[in-house]
Design an enzyme around this catalytic site. Structure first.
Site, PDB file in Angstrom:
ATOM      1  N   HIS A  85       0.402   3.852   9.590  1.00 30.85           N
ATOM      2  CA  HIS A  85       0.570   2.642  10.404  1.00 30.85           C
ATOM      3  C   HIS A  85      -0.067   2.927  11.758  1.00 30.85           C
ATOM      4  O   HIS A  85       0.459   3.701  12.557  1.00 30.85           O
ATOM      5  CB  HIS A  85       2.055   2.325  10.555  1.00 30.85           C
ATOM      6  CG  HIS A  85       2.327   1.003  11.207  1.00 30.85           C
ATOM      7  ND1 HIS A  85       3.115   0.035  10.632  1.00 30.85           N
ATOM      8  CD2 HIS A  85       1.906   0.479  12.375  1.00 30.85           C
ATOM      9  CE1 HIS A  85       3.180  -1.019  11.422  1.00 30.85           C
ATOM     10  NE2 HIS A  85       2.447  -0.761  12.498  1.00 30.85           N
TER      11      HIS A  85
ATOM     12  N   ARG B 234       2.881  -9.313  22.794  1.00 30.48           N
ATOM     13  CA  ARG B 234       3.860  -8.862  23.785  1.00 30.48           C
ATOM     14  C   ARG B 234       3.610  -7.395  24.114  1.00 30.48           C
ATOM     15  O   ARG B 234       2.798  -6.734  23.471  1.00 30.48           O
ATOM     16  CB  ARG B 234       5.277  -9.017  23.233  1.00 30.48           C
ATOM     17  CG  ARG B 234       5.483  -8.285  21.907  1.00 30.48           C
ATOM     18  CD  ARG B 234       6.927  -8.265  21.454  1.00 30.48           C
ATOM     19  NE  ARG B 234       7.074  -7.866  20.069  1.00 30.48           N
ATOM     20  CZ  ARG B 234       7.047  -6.624  19.617  1.00 30.48           C
ATOM     21  NH1 ARG B 234       6.858  -5.633  20.461  1.00 30.48           N
ATOM     22  NH2 ARG B 234       7.199  -6.361  18.332  1.00 30.48           N
TER      23      ARG B 234
ATOM     24  N   VAL C 236       0.861  -1.177   0.000  1.00 31.09           N
ATOM     25  CA  VAL C 236       0.000   0.000   0.000  1.00 31.09           C
ATOM     26  C   VAL C 236       0.901   1.231   0.000  1.00 31.09           C
ATOM     27  O   VAL C 236       1.772   1.377   0.862  1.00 31.09           O
ATOM     28  CB  VAL C 236      -0.920   0.008   1.237  1.00 31.09           C
ATOM     29  CG1 VAL C 236      -1.830   1.228   1.215  1.00 31.09           C
ATOM     30  CG2 VAL C 236      -1.738  -1.278   1.294  1.00 31.09           C
TER      31      VAL C 236
ATOM     32  N   ARG D 166      12.435   7.460  19.505  1.00 27.51           N
ATOM     33  CA  ARG D 166      13.419   6.433  19.833  1.00 27.51           C
ATOM     34  C   ARG D 166      14.807   6.979  19.498  1.00 27.51           C
ATOM     35  O   ARG D 166      15.118   7.219  18.326  1.00 27.51           O
ATOM     36  CB  ARG D 166      13.163   5.156  19.039  1.00 27.51           C
ATOM     37  CG  ARG D 166      11.794   4.549  19.241  1.00 27.51           C
ATOM     38  CD  ARG D 166      11.726   3.171  18.603  1.00 27.51           C
ATOM     39  NE  ARG D 166      10.381   2.633  18.592  1.00 27.51           N
ATOM     40  CZ  ARG D 166      10.079   1.369  18.293  1.00 27.51           C
ATOM     41  NH1 ARG D 166      11.050   0.535  17.959  1.00 27.51           N
ATOM     42  NH2 ARG D 166       8.830   0.945  18.303  1.00 27.51           N
TER      43      ARG D 166
END
Length: 473
Positions: free
Chosen positions: A216, A300, A211, A347
């Site tokens: 996301h 998780r 796509v 991050r």
């Protein structure tokens, strides 16, 4: 299917991980009055969180297979030091069904989903089959394909180019390769097989329709072992490099609220109906034209859980521990989950900000920012060393504000004051993303990082001339 529904008493838990997530889990255990056993490889000896654990036990050799992935060694330490539970963190053994089964067979509580769900949903095509059977919207894809290029080529033609080659047994963006034309397929397929075998111990691949420029979006799931489920809203994780997330935020800017609520309700009904338990994250692609399409369910704790904690006020790690030991969700979480303000996480990696290769070395200076509205999660301290054995993430910096603009401003200021020397960091790249007009306007998709890199760097912030976040005397 699920673990027994009796409540397990947890007095001491082995934290089978390292770095920022080990520090985070130890903090949650301490808040719950549960003792912690930290383990550490030779390369991690002396990291600051080890002193906060009740007990710290050496693993020896630094290589992951001889340390954090050595199941026999971890279980022996758990037994010798009186553990009654194991928290796997994220990465390493966190989605290894065999390890979860061994933990339970040893009479310990595995602080994660039941091994049944880890095994069934850890295989990406099996997860897609299960979720599609329950009505989840899907992008076009193939089953696992044999290593026969005629079969692969036919599947690609049926799906339609461009396609994405994906490992069936792994995640984290590793081994995913886009293919835009038939002539590229064979070489990309063999390269992806090699990476999948090396990274996940299996070379199974499948194809998915690529796509172009989606968002996301992921939904945080908490569930008990009795059929109760809560969805803690959504996160936007679209800012990625090579399918690796760099910036995440909650809630996702600009999404239709009714679409988010409807998808959350659908997921809660589906997952409660099949008996999914403890913790998970449903990852999806979104475009305004097609809506949501299921990608995978990660069984998780996620790296980016903190942004959801900041806007909901829920301690997700503490909730995970309580749910794993058998508590009912109504005792752990409110019936209605609030969502207030905005949170953004960056991050921070020890990596070259131009070539994005790891930058190992000693942290001769490491002074995270101490700003109002800013939370820093790290396993490092000044004088520690970043080694080539593990993921080079130094820290997660999470800024919370009254609104998105406030959170962006706080994060940018905090990163500017993050003093690091001895290694290079990706902070200059993150600052460029935060300053980009598309990001600030909420025009976010998975190609945003590439647009930032393609744009000329500001004269006072050329990536090639800024090795660290700021000058350090």
């Amino acid at each position: 299917m699920n673990a027994p529904t009796r409540t397990t008493t947890l007095r001491r838990v082995l934290v089978a991980n390292r770095g920022a997530v080990a520090a985070r889990v130890i903090r949650a255990l301490d808040a719950l009055g549960i003792e912690s056993i930290a383990v550490y490889a030779d390369a991690d000896a002396g990291l600051p969180y080890l002193a906060r654990a009740t007990v710290s036990v050496p693993l020896g050799a630094s290589a992951p297979l001889q340390s954090y992935l050595d199941q026999d060694k971890l279980l022996r330490i758990a037994r010798e030091h009186g553990a009654d539970g194991v928290h796997p963190g994220y990465g390493f053994l966190s989605e290894n069904a065999g390890f979860a089964e061994r933990v339970e067979a040893a009479g310990l509580c595995f602080i994660g989903p039941s091994p049944h769900w880890i095994r069934r949903l850890g295989h990406k095509t099996e997860a897609r089959t299960l979720m599609a059977a329950h009505g989840m919207p899907m992008a076009r894809s193939s089953p696992v394909l044999p290593d026969d290029m005629d079969v692969v080529a036919r599947a690609a033609a049926e799906i339609g180019y461009p396609v994405l080659i994906k490992p069936a047994g792994g995640g984290g963006g590793i081994g995913m390769l886009p293919v835009h034309a038939p002539a590229e397929l064979a070489a990309a397929w063999q390269r992806a097989r090699s990476v999948a075998q090396r990274s996940f111990g299996q070379a199974e691949l499948y194809l998915e329709r690529l796509v172009e420029r989606p968002r996301h979006i992921e939904f945080q799931v908490l569930a008990d072992r009795h059929g109760g489920v809560r969805i803690l809203w959504e996160r936007d994780c679209s800012v990625q490099r090579r399918h690796q997330k760099v910036i995440e935020e909650a809630r996702a800017p600009g999404l239709p609220d009714e679409a988010v609520r409807a998808m959350g309700a659908e997921l809660a009904t589906l997952l409660g109906g099949i008996g999914y338990d403890v913790i998970g994250t449903v990852e999806m692609l979104y475009t305004p034209e097609t809506g949501f399409a299921f990608l995978e369910l990660n069984t998780r704790l996620q790296v980016e859980h903190a942004v959801t904690e900041q806007v909901t006020g829920i301690d997700i790690v503490a909730a995970q521990i309580r749910l794993a030991r058998g508590e009912r969700i109504d005792a752990v979480l409110p019936a209605e989950i609030p969502a207030r303000g905005h949170a953004i996480e960056a991050r921070v990696y020890a990596e070259d900000p131009v070539r994005f290769l790891p930058s190992p070395g000693p942290l001769t200076v490491f002074r995270p920012p101490a700003h109002e509205g800013v939370r820093v999660e790290t396993g490092y301290g000044e004088g520690a060393a970043v080694t080539s054995f593990y993921d080079p993430m130094l820290a997660k910096v999470i800024a919370t504000g009254a609104d998105r603009a406030d959170a962006i401003a706080r994060l940018a200021a905090a990163l500017d004051d993050f003093a690091v020397a001895g290694v290079k960091t990706n902070i200059p790249f993150i600052q460029r993303v935060l300053a980009h007009e598309d990001f600030r306007a909420g025009r976010i998709d998975t190609a945003l990082a590439q647009r930032v890199l393609a744009a000329p760097a500001p004269a006072d912030a050329a990536l090639s001339t800024i090795p660290h976040s700021r000058e350090v005397a």
